[in-house]
Design a protein around this motif. Structure first.
Motif, short mmCIF file in Angstrom:
data_model
loop_
_atom_site.label_atom_id
_atom_site.label_comp_id
_atom_site.label_asym_id
_atom_site.label_seq_id
_atom_site.Cartn_x
_atom_site.Cartn_y
_atom_site.Cartn_z
N GLY A 7 0.82 -1.21 0.00
CA GLY A 7 0.00 0.00 0.00
C GLY A 7 0.86 1.26 0.00
N PHE A 8 0.44 2.25 -0.76
CA PHE A 8 1.11 3.56 -0.79
C PHE A 8 0.06 4.63 -0.49
N ASN A 28 7.51 -7.52 -9.70
CA ASN A 28 6.58 -8.60 -9.35
C ASN A 28 5.49 -8.15 -8.38
N GLU A 29 5.66 -6.98 -7.80
CA GLU A 29 4.77 -6.57 -6.71
C GLU A 29 3.51 -5.86 -7.20
N SER A 30 2.40 -6.14 -6.54
CA SER A 30 1.16 -5.40 -6.78
C SER A 30 1.13 -4.17 -5.89
N ILE A 31 0.55 -3.11 -6.42
CA ILE A 31 0.54 -1.82 -5.73
C ILE A 31 -0.88 -1.29 -5.58
N TYR A 32 -1.25 -0.95 -4.35
CA TYR A 32 -2.51 -0.23 -4.13
C TYR A 32 -2.15 1.17 -3.67
N TYR A 33 -2.69 2.17 -4.33
CA TYR A 33 -2.30 3.56 -4.05
C TYR A 33 -3.53 4.37 -3.67
N GLU A 63 -8.00 -2.38 5.01
CA GLU A 63 -9.17 -3.19 4.67
C GLU A 63 -9.01 -3.93 3.34
N LYS A 64 -8.08 -3.45 2.51
CA LYS A 64 -7.79 -4.15 1.24
C LYS A 64 -6.73 -5.23 1.45
N ASP A 65 -6.33 -5.45 2.72
CA ASP A 65 -5.41 -6.53 3.08
C ASP A 65 -4.01 -6.39 2.47
N ILE A 66 -3.42 -5.20 2.62
CA ILE A 66 -2.04 -4.98 2.15
C ILE A 66 -1.04 -5.66 3.09
N LYS A 67 0.18 -5.91 2.56
CA LYS A 67 1.19 -6.60 3.38
C LYS A 67 2.23 -5.64 3.95
N ILE A 90 1.65 -4.57 10.30
CA ILE A 90 2.46 -4.80 9.08
C ILE A 90 3.60 -3.78 9.09
N PRO A 91 4.70 -4.04 8.37
CA PRO A 91 5.79 -3.05 8.32
C PRO A 91 5.32 -1.73 7.68
N VAL A 92 5.73 -0.62 8.27
CA VAL A 92 5.37 0.71 7.76
C VAL A 92 6.66 1.48 7.48
#
Lengths: 271, 271
Positions: A7-8, A28-33, A63-67, A90-92
């Motif tokens: 997540g960003f 390879n990573e998916s990004i939610y912004y 809520e979108k279950d980011i890692k 999760i790591p921030v």
């Protein structure tokens, strides 16, 4: 390994400069912004309000279950990184440590400039962070309150932008810095103009690129990196509280991509 | 912030190439180093034995109250990183992820060479790590069992070393790699000879330098970095299971320092 997205969050479109580096370094990573353009700029707001808004953005992406969460905004990092980090499991990652570390590495004359929003500059967080690492360094800070609105309104290539950048940075020219931290993730969109004013002997530090190296390290450290053997392609999702049209225009230019899905969202306080 | 030292362990003197980078990039930090020269090389030993020796080194430094452990040895990282990390409550960093990440970033033709000990190469850990991140990359691996003894006996500048390096690397020349990972921390002491054989178009990756960037990130992430405001100077301590005289000779040349205290120690299994 984890198929979840990173997540960003940012006050608006500035964090896209960090996303651009993520797409390059971590394909390879998916990004939610999520960009909070409706309430941008964060720079002039009181710290408590920035902390509240940052929590709202964080909760939306949780809520979108980011890692992993990247606070891709200097103002929000300065105000809220420690609070958010202590409050989620999760790591921030923020953008201030990586930018500071890179600047120290680059500076030869021990004079580092920092430009950012009023919130970031008044917090003195860069000065504090840099001097913790090396107290022989002189840190010259300046807020540039006119820069973020230029970027958010998609005017970062305009002649107005050129004039504003030149006038704003004028006082910095006599400070003899050899390294200048772009202490706001919106600023790399203005970097050709900033470089032009500062001259070729000043190294601009884009905290976004540095932050993604840190993200990559922590993905490995916490075994969260996505495998390239995974057949599912990475998936990116963009959310804005502002105009999806304006967001798309800026994002598609900046990320050189024409397949972006941008969804308009409303944020509410999570009480 | 923490006044405690960072611990470094290696099968011998090789980890000093990582320490050199630590002294440069993290001047505020104290370093405790343990080299197991008496039982070097680790490369040809069975994995269980390397795991046992690595635990013995780890336990020795844990008793000195270190805040972070760097396994500055590829063979020990390949064999024991995950086990040690799971068994201690301080951050533990190996040298394989940082080296792999840097090589991927540098390679343009997607052909990466890796040289290391028999233990490291047979474990396939570099190949596995690199292909996890980018499976379009071809990894060409080769063990160089003669290199570590040359370094440990302080012959890394000799004409014998020149001959051995040239002969050993010969088969690698036709592989067209554009990036070569020095997958053993002893090898940077041979890097002028290795570069000479490989030619100027091959980039050598010194995993030590890359590892220290990762150490720096994790010191910040876990709030363990030493402050530059602390008036106490950083303090370095070196321990070896081998000859302190030979260790000092190599360390003083390599670290360009003439004030090293080297203490001889015996390691015992911690049951």
């Amino acid at each position: 390994m984890s198929k979840k997205a990173i997540g960003f969050i940012d006050s608006g479109v500035g964090g896209l400069t960090v996303v651009k580096q993520a797409m390059k370094q971590l394909p390879n990573e998916s990004i939610y912004y999520l960009g909070d353009s409706a309430r941008c700029p964060y720079g002039p707001r009181p710290q408590e309000e920035v902390v509240q808004f940052t929590w709202e953005m964080t909760n939306f992406l949780l809520e979108k279950d980011i890692k992993m969460l990247v606070i891709a905004c200097n103002t929000a990092t300065a105000a809220a990184l420690e609070t958010i980090r202590a409050g989620v499991d999760i790591p921030v990652i923020g953008v201030i440590n990586p930018g500071s570390r890179a600047a120290i590495k680059h500076s030869k004359n021990h004079r580092i400039g920092v430009i950012g929003t009023k919130g970031t500059i008044n917090s003195n967080v860069y000065k504090h962070t840099i001097k913790e690492k090396d107290n022989t360094i002189e840190v010259i800070s300046m807020s540039c309150p006119k820069f973020v609105p230029l970027v958010e309104s998609n005017q970062f290539n305009s002649s107005i932008a050129k004039k504003v950048v030149a006038e704003t940075l004028q006082p910095l020219l006599k400070e003899s810095v050899d390294t200048l931290i772009l202490g706001c993730t919106h600023y790399p969109l203005l970097s050709p103009l900033i470089q032009n004013v500062m001259g070729p002997n000043v190294t601009l530090i884009d905290s976004g690129a540095e932050t993604i190296s840190e993200v990559s390290t922590l993905l490995d450290y916490f075994h969260l990196a996505e495998s390239s053997h995974n057949k599912t392609a990475s998936e990116h999702k963009f959310y804005t509280t502002g105009s999806p049209k304006l967001f798309s225009e800026i994002a598609e230019t900046w990320l050189e991509s024409s397949h972006l899905t941008v969804e308009k969202v409303n944020l509410q306080t999570n009480d």
